[in-house]
Design a protein around this motif. Structure first.
Motif, PDB file in Angstrom:
ATOM      1  N   UNK A 198      28.954  33.123  33.662  1.00  0.00           N
ATOM      2  CA  UNK A 198      29.644  34.375  33.775  1.00  0.00           C
ATOM      3  C   UNK A 198      29.064  34.734  35.165  1.00  0.00           C
ATOM      4  N   UNK A 199      29.565  35.352  35.877  1.00  0.00           N
ATOM      5  CA  UNK A 199      29.182  36.340  37.316  1.00  0.00           C
ATOM      6  C   UNK A 199      29.893  38.189  36.603  1.00  0.00           C
ATOM      7  N   UNK A 200      28.647  38.806  36.918  1.00  0.00           N
ATOM      8  CA  UNK A 200      29.523  40.334  36.512  1.00  0.00           C
ATOM      9  C   UNK A 200      29.002  40.667  37.651  1.00  0.00           C
ATOM     10  N   UNK A 201      29.424  41.255  38.384  1.00  0.00           N
ATOM     11  CA  UNK A 201      29.905  42.064  39.152  1.00  0.00           C
ATOM     12  C   UNK A 201      30.385  43.304  38.954  1.00  0.00           C
ATOM     13  N   UNK A 202      29.880  44.836  38.968  1.00  0.00           N
ATOM     14  CA  UNK A 202      30.261  45.319  38.261  1.00  0.00           C
ATOM     15  C   UNK A 202      31.070  45.588  37.499  1.00  0.00           C
TER      16      UNK A 202
ATOM     17  N   UNK B 295      23.311  37.226  39.555  1.00  0.00           N
ATOM     18  CA  UNK B 295      24.822  38.100  39.035  1.00  0.00           C
ATOM     19  C   UNK B 295      25.270  37.487  37.845  1.00  0.00           C
ATOM     20  N   UNK B 296      24.512  35.942  38.157  1.00  0.00           N
ATOM     21  CA  UNK B 296      25.182  35.403  37.078  1.00  0.00           C
ATOM     22  C   UNK B 296      24.177  34.702  36.353  1.00  0.00           C
ATOM     23  N   UNK B 297      24.456  34.662  34.846  1.00  0.00           N
ATOM     24  CA  UNK B 297      24.466  34.835  33.412  1.00  0.00           C
ATOM     25  C   UNK B 297      24.934  33.289  32.387  1.00  0.00           C
ATOM     26  N   UNK B 298      24.395  32.053  32.766  1.00  0.00           N
ATOM     27  CA  UNK B 298      24.507  31.534  31.390  1.00  0.00           C
ATOM     28  C   UNK B 298      23.663  30.782  29.790  1.00  0.00           C
ATOM     29  N   UNK B 299      22.817  32.008  29.750  1.00  0.00           N
ATOM     30  CA  UNK B 299      22.102  32.099  27.616  1.00  0.00           C
ATOM     31  C   UNK B 299      23.264  32.936  26.869  1.00  0.00           C
TER      32      UNK B 299
END
Length: 212
Positions: free
Chosen positions: A29-33, A52-56
Motif C-alpha cells: 500500500x501507498x498512503x499519501x494523505x 509512504x510505502x507499507x507492506x507489513x
C-alpha cells in the motif's frame, strides 16, 4: 451456492472461484494523505515513495499506529481493511467466502481479521489452515512438512495425513521471506551492472524501481 476462497499471505492475497484463481493482489500500500493505493500499483512505487510505502500490514496485523499515519489509514488494520475490501470487490463481491489462513496468525489477529471481514460486509462461512487445505486433496497418507514462503517470514507446518489431515507443529522463521530474497537478487544484479558497465542502478530511485 459455492463459496469463494480467499488465501492470505502477506506477499499477496488470492481469490479462487470454482477451482480457478480469479484475483491476485500484492500485499502493498501507498498512503499519501487521503489517497491509498493498493496492490501492484503500490508495489510499482515502493522505491519512488519509500516513506509512504507499507507492506507489513498483514504480517503485523494490529492496531498500532503507522509510522506516517493519516485520516485514511491510522494503523495496519486500516490498510488490511482497504486491501481485503479491494480484493473482495475485484472478485465480484462473492456472497460466501472461506478464508485460508497461514500458520503464524495469533488468536488476536484472527479475531481482528474476522472483524475486518465483517466491516467489509464479507460473510465468512469457514476459516481453514492454509497448509492443511493445500495438502488435503493431493498427497498420500503419511507425515509431511508444508513450507510456505511469505513476504517477511517462512512458515513450516508439520502435517499428518491418515483418515484426517492434522497439523502437529508450526514453526515460523522471521526474516526468511520474499523481501529478503528480493533484496539479495537486486544487490547481485546491481553488482553486475557496476562490474560490467560502471552503472549503479541503485543510485536513483527511478532505476532502482525498474530493477525491482
Amino acid at each position: 451456492m459455492v463459496a469463494a476462497i480467499i488465501e492470505f499471505n502477506d506477499h499477496e492475497l488470492r481469490v479462487a472461484k470454482e477451482g480457478k484463481i480469479v484475483v491476485r493482489s500484492a500485499g502493498c500500500a501507498i498512503v499519501q494523505g487521503a489517497e491509498i493505493k493498493i496492490g501492484q500499483e503500490a508495489c510499482q512505487q515502493a522505491c519512488i515513495q519509500p516513506r509512504d510505502y507499507h507492506n507489513r500490514f498483514w504480517y503485523q496485523l494490529d492496531q498500532s499506529a503507522l509510522r506516517r499515519s493519516s485520516r485514511a489509514a491510522r494503523h495496519h488494520a486500516d490498510l488490511a481493511f482497504k486491501h481485503l475490501e479491494h480484493v473482495h470487490k475485484a472478485a465480484g463481491s462473492p456472497a460466501l467466502v472461506v478464508f485460508a489462513i497461514p500458520g503464524g496468525f495469533s488468536k488476536e489477529q484472527l479475531a481482528l481479521l474476522l472483524g475486518i471481514a465483517e466491516a467489509c460486509k464479507i460473510k465468512t462461512v469457514a476459516v481453514v489452515d492454509a497448509a492443511i487445505a493445500a495438502a488435503a486433496d493431493c498427497v498420500a497418507p503419511g507425515s509431511y512438512k508444508h513450507i510456505e514462503i511469505q513476504r517477511h517470514r517462512a512458515v513450516i507446518t508439520d502435517i499428518i495425513i491418515d483418515d484426517h489431515v492434522t497439523h502437529t507443529n508450526i514453526e515460523t522463521i522471521d526474516g526468511a521471506g520474499f523481501d529478503k530474497l528480493m533484496a539479495q537478487f537486486v544487490a547481485f544484479v546491481a553488482d553486475q551492472f557496476l562490474a560490467q558497465s560502471r552503472f549503479d542502478p541503485l543510485h536513483q530511485a527511478s532505476t532502482e524501481q525498474l530493477l525491482y
